[in-house]
Design a protein around this motif. Structure first.
Motif, PDB file in Angstrom:
ATOM      1  N   LEU A   1       0.850  -1.190   0.000  1.00 19.48           N
ATOM      2  CA  LEU A   1       0.000   0.000   0.000  1.00 19.48           C
ATOM      3  C   LEU A   1       0.884   1.238   0.000  1.00 19.48           C
ATOM      4  CD1 LEU A   1      -2.926   1.109   0.260  1.00 19.48           C
ATOM      5  CD2 LEU A   1      -2.544   1.125   2.738  1.00 19.48           C
ATOM      6  N   ASP A   2       0.975   1.901  -1.162  1.00 18.01           N
ATOM      7  CA  ASP A   2       1.756   3.133  -1.247  1.00 18.01           C
ATOM      8  C   ASP A   2       0.916   4.280  -0.701  1.00 18.01           C
ATOM      9  OD1 ASP A   2       3.898   4.859  -1.953  1.00 18.01           O
ATOM     10  OD2 ASP A   2       2.744   5.493  -3.690  1.00 18.01           O
ATOM     11  N   VAL A   3       1.493   5.034   0.220  1.00 20.85           N
ATOM     12  CA  VAL A   3       0.762   6.132   0.871  1.00 20.85           C
ATOM     13  C   VAL A   3       1.283   7.499   0.448  1.00 20.85           C
ATOM     14  CG1 VAL A   3       0.244   4.666   2.854  1.00 20.85           C
ATOM     15  CG2 VAL A   3       2.251   6.146   2.925  1.00 20.85           C
ATOM     16  N   THR A   4       2.166   7.551  -0.531  1.00 21.69           N
ATOM     17  CA  THR A   4       2.843   8.786  -0.909  1.00 21.69           C
ATOM     18  C   THR A   4       1.868   9.934  -1.155  1.00 21.69           C
ATOM     19  OG1 THR A   4       4.651   7.536  -1.886  1.00 21.69           O
ATOM     20  CG2 THR A   4       4.452   9.834  -2.542  1.00 21.69           C
ATOM     21  N   MET A   5       0.851   9.716  -1.965  1.00 20.02           N
ATOM     22  CA  MET A   5      -0.059  10.797  -2.332  1.00 20.02           C
ATOM     23  C   MET A   5      -1.023  11.168  -1.213  1.00 20.02           C
ATOM     24  SD  MET A   5       1.237  11.569  -5.120  1.00 20.02           S
ATOM     25  CE  MET A   5       0.135  12.907  -5.494  1.00 20.02           C
ATOM     26  N   TYR A   6      -1.008  10.443  -0.117  1.00 18.45           N
ATOM     27  CA  TYR A   6      -1.887  10.715   1.014  1.00 18.45           C
ATOM     28  C   TYR A   6      -1.143  11.376   2.170  1.00 18.45           C
ATOM     29  CZ  TYR A   6      -5.050   7.706  -1.520  1.00 18.45           C
ATOM     30  OH  TYR A   6      -5.853   7.169  -2.493  1.00 18.45           O
ATOM     31  N   ARG A   7       0.147  11.581   2.004  1.00 14.95           N
ATOM     32  CA  ARG A   7       0.965  12.161   3.077  1.00 14.95           C
ATOM     33  C   ARG A   7       0.651  13.639   3.236  1.00 14.95           C
ATOM     34  NH1 ARG A   7       4.968   9.128   5.151  1.00 14.95           N
ATOM     35  NH2 ARG A   7       5.901  11.029   5.914  1.00 14.95           N
ATOM     36  N   ASP A   8       0.746  14.131   4.466  1.00 14.99           N
ATOM     37  CA  ASP A   8       0.473  15.548   4.714  1.00 14.99           C
ATOM     38  C   ASP A   8       1.728  16.415   4.620  1.00 14.99           C
ATOM     39  OD1 ASP A   8       1.784  14.860   7.040  1.00 14.99           O
ATOM     40  OD2 ASP A   8       0.119  15.327   8.376  1.00 14.99           O
TER      41      ASP A   8
ATOM     42  N   ALA B   1      -1.979   8.346   6.783  1.00 15.56           N
ATOM     43  CA  ALA B   1      -2.022   8.345   5.324  1.00 15.56           C
ATOM     44  C   ALA B   1      -2.462   6.972   4.795  1.00 15.56           C
ATOM     45  CB  ALA B   1      -0.650   8.718   4.760  1.00 15.56           C
ATOM     46  N   ALA B   2      -2.000   5.898   5.429  1.00 18.59           N
ATOM     47  CA  ALA B   2      -2.383   4.548   5.011  1.00 18.59           C
ATOM     48  C   ALA B   2      -3.883   4.330   5.201  1.00 18.59           C
ATOM     49  CB  ALA B   2      -1.586   3.505   5.791  1.00 18.59           C
ATOM     50  N   LEU B   3      -4.441   4.828   6.284  1.00 19.05           N
ATOM     51  CA  LEU B   3      -5.883   4.692   6.507  1.00 19.05           C
ATOM     52  C   LEU B   3      -6.670   5.447   5.442  1.00 19.05           C
ATOM     53  CD1 LEU B   3      -5.921   5.010  10.392  1.00 19.05           C
ATOM     54  CD2 LEU B   3      -6.306   2.930   9.041  1.00 19.05           C
TER      55      LEU B   3
ATOM     56  N   ARG C   1      -5.854  -3.477  11.457  1.00 21.41           N
ATOM     57  CA  ARG C   1      -4.906  -3.605  12.564  1.00 21.41           C
ATOM     58  C   ARG C   1      -3.553  -3.094  12.090  1.00 21.41           C
ATOM     59  NH1 ARG C   1      -9.083  -4.651  14.982  1.00 21.41           N
ATOM     60  NH2 ARG C   1      -9.968  -6.713  15.217  1.00 21.41           N
ATOM     61  N   LEU C   2      -2.661  -2.845  13.043  1.00 18.45           N
ATOM     62  CA  LEU C   2      -1.336  -2.326  12.713  1.00 18.45           C
ATOM     63  C   LEU C   2      -0.265  -3.172  13.390  1.00 18.45           C
ATOM     64  CD1 LEU C   2       0.586  -0.196  11.530  1.00 18.45           C
ATOM     65  CD2 LEU C   2       0.128   1.209  13.556  1.00 18.45           C
ATOM     66  N   ALA C   3       0.692  -3.642  12.587  1.00 22.54           N
ATOM     67  CA  ALA C   3       1.854  -4.382  13.097  1.00 22.54           C
ATOM     68  C   ALA C   3       3.109  -3.610  12.705  1.00 22.54           C
ATOM     69  CB  ALA C   3       1.900  -5.787  12.498  1.00 22.54           C
ATOM     70  N   VAL C   4       3.967  -3.357  13.686  1.00 22.69           N
ATOM     71  CA  VAL C   4       5.228  -2.653  13.422  1.00 22.69           C
ATOM     72  C   VAL C   4       6.371  -3.410  14.073  1.00 22.69           C
ATOM     73  CG1 VAL C   4       4.160  -0.373  13.184  1.00 22.69           C
ATOM     74  CG2 VAL C   4       4.993  -1.101  15.428  1.00 22.69           C
ATOM     75  N   LEU C   5       7.523  -3.350  13.437  1.00 23.16           N
ATOM     76  CA  LEU C   5       8.702  -3.969  14.025  1.00 23.16           C
ATOM     77  C   LEU C   5       9.171  -3.169  15.229  1.00 23.16           C
ATOM     78  CD1 LEU C   5      10.861  -6.169  13.927  1.00 23.16           C
ATOM     79  CD2 LEU C   5      12.142  -4.715  12.338  1.00 23.16           C
ATOM     80  N   VAL C   6       9.170  -1.827  15.113  1.00 25.84           N
ATOM     81  CA  VAL C   6       9.651  -0.954  16.188  1.00 25.84           C
ATOM     82  C   VAL C   6       8.649   0.165  16.429  1.00 25.84           C
ATOM     83  CG1 VAL C   6      11.450   0.692  16.858  1.00 25.84           C
ATOM     84  CG2 VAL C   6      12.072  -1.406  15.650  1.00 25.84           C
ATOM     85  N   ASP C   7       8.291   0.372  17.694  1.00 23.19           N
ATOM     86  CA  ASP C   7       7.507   1.546  18.101  1.00 23.19           C
ATOM     87  C   ASP C   7       8.451   2.415  18.913  1.00 23.19           C
ATOM     88  OD1 ASP C   7       5.852   3.472  19.203  1.00 23.19           O
ATOM     89  OD2 ASP C   7       4.272   2.058  19.748  1.00 23.19           O
ATOM     90  N   ARG C   8       8.802   3.576  18.359  1.00 29.44           N
ATOM     91  CA  ARG C   8       9.775   4.437  19.028  1.00 29.44           C
ATOM     92  C   ARG C   8       9.139   5.578  19.815  1.00 29.44           C
ATOM     93  NH1 ARG C   8      13.281   8.352  15.294  1.00 29.44           N
ATOM     94  NH2 ARG C   8      13.497   9.239  17.349  1.00 29.44           N
TER      95      ARG C   8
ATOM     96  N   VAL D   1      -4.179  -6.185   8.023  1.00 32.19           N
ATOM     97  CA  VAL D   1      -3.102  -5.832   8.938  1.00 32.19           C
ATOM     98  C   VAL D   1      -2.094  -5.009   8.146  1.00 32.19           C
ATOM     99  CG1 VAL D   1      -1.282  -6.641  10.479  1.00 32.19           C
ATOM    100  CG2 VAL D   1      -3.431  -7.919  10.317  1.00 32.19           C
ATOM    101  N   LEU D   2      -1.989  -3.727   8.496  1.00 32.10           N
ATOM    102  CA  LEU D   2      -0.962  -2.868   7.909  1.00 32.10           C
ATOM    103  C   LEU D   2       0.353  -3.208   8.582  1.00 32.10           C
ATOM    104  CD1 LEU D   2      -2.858   0.556   7.951  1.00 32.10           C
ATOM    105  CD2 LEU D   2      -2.404  -0.893   5.962  1.00 32.10           C
ATOM    106  N   VAL D   3       1.416  -3.335   7.802  1.00 30.71           N
ATOM    107  CA  VAL D   3       2.721  -3.705   8.347  1.00 30.71           C
ATOM    108  C   VAL D   3       3.724  -2.618   7.970  1.00 30.71           C
ATOM    109  CG1 VAL D   3       4.539  -5.443   8.420  1.00 30.71           C
ATOM    110  CG2 VAL D   3       2.154  -6.159   8.093  1.00 30.71           C
ATOM    111  N   ASP D   4       4.422  -2.105   8.978  1.00 30.92           N
ATOM    112  CA  ASP D   4       5.445  -1.091   8.730  1.00 30.92           C
ATOM    113  C   ASP D   4       6.656  -1.386   9.605  1.00 30.92           C
ATOM    114  OD1 ASP D   4       6.546   1.079   7.473  1.00 30.92           O
ATOM    115  OD2 ASP D   4       5.288   2.581   8.450  1.00 30.92           O
ATOM    116  N   ASP D   5       7.770  -0.737   9.284  1.00 31.07           N
ATOM    117  CA  ASP D   5       8.986  -1.003  10.042  1.00 31.07           C
ATOM    118  C   ASP D   5       9.039  -0.206  11.339  1.00 31.07           C
ATOM    119  OD1 ASP D   5       9.361   1.400   8.664  1.00 31.07           O
ATOM    120  OD2 ASP D   5      11.363   0.900   7.941  1.00 31.07           O
ATOM    121  N   VAL D   6       8.837   1.120  11.273  1.00 28.73           N
ATOM    122  CA  VAL D   6       8.962   1.969  12.458  1.00 28.73           C
ATOM    123  C   VAL D   6       7.711   2.817  12.612  1.00 28.73           C
ATOM    124  CG1 VAL D   6      10.292   3.814  13.574  1.00 28.73           C
ATOM    125  CG2 VAL D   6      11.474   2.079  12.214  1.00 28.73           C
TER     126      VAL D   6
END
Length: 194
Positions: free
Chosen positions: A79-86, A126-128, A141-148, A112-117
């Motif tokens: 899911l490319d979110v580029t055009m939805y970014r603020d 933007a993904a939503l 749902r959202l799955a991430v490798l790292v929540d900073r 399940v949206l999957v992102d790294d950070v």
């Protein structure tokens, strides 16, 4: 996803601190996979959508682990979110990456949206928005490798590989074998205590 630029020349590899190595990432993804299955009560009507660039291979790895447990393949897409970014007006030069939905789409599925950070939460917002334009999932749902931390929006991950409290001057960089040189999560720009 927080953009993962290469560290500046003044911050060579020695300046970063590896907080997750390949084995840690493997364990985190296995745990996330089992948590997804438990929460979804199996892999039926489940779709994994990775957010480019590193969210896509992470979604594929999670799907492999789910297939090993469930015995069938869970659909994976991007899911490319580029055009939805603020922040497009602040950084207009961005490459568009493909959005690839698996056959069957996302309607009435648990996505399940999957992102790294996970950082400010703006990429997930933007993904939503992007999801609204391509279908109507039953649940997201959202799955991430790292929540900073440092959220700017009321967004929280459902599945987290590692909670990694950071300062705003620090940068978290995820590297994955196949895209980068190896699997690792590294912190750059740490403040040194006086």
């Amino acid at each position: 996803m927080c953009a993962q630029p290469a560290p500046p020349e003044s911050e060579g590899p020695a300046a970063g601190r590896v907080v997750l190595d390949a084995r840690d990432i493997t364990r985190a993804l296995t745990r996330i996979s089992h948590e997804i299955l438990e929460r979804n009560k199996g892999g039926e009507d489940l779709v994994l959508l990775g957010i480019p660039s590193r969210g896509v291979p992470l979604a594929e790895r999670i799907a492999e682990r789910i297939a090993a447990v469930e015995g069938y393949d869970v659909p994976v897409g991007s899911l490319d979110v580029t055009m939805y970014r603020d922040d497009l007006r602040m950084k207009p030069a961005r490459a568009l990456l493909p959005t690839k939905l698996p056959p069957g789409g996302i309607d009435a599925k648990t996505v399940v949206l999957v992102d790294d950070v996970l950082f400010s939460g703006r990429t997930i917002r933007a993904a939503l928005d992007a999801l609204n334009d391509i279908g109507r999932p039953r649940a997201v749902r959202l799955a991430v490798l790292v929540d900073r931390g440092h959220r700017e929006l009321p967004i929280r991950a459902d599945f987290v590989g590692k909670n990694l409290p950071t300062s705003l001057v620090e940068r978290v960089r995820v590297t994955l074998d196949g895209i980068d040189e190896a699997d690792a999560v590294t912190i750059y720009g740490e403040q040194v205590a006086p």
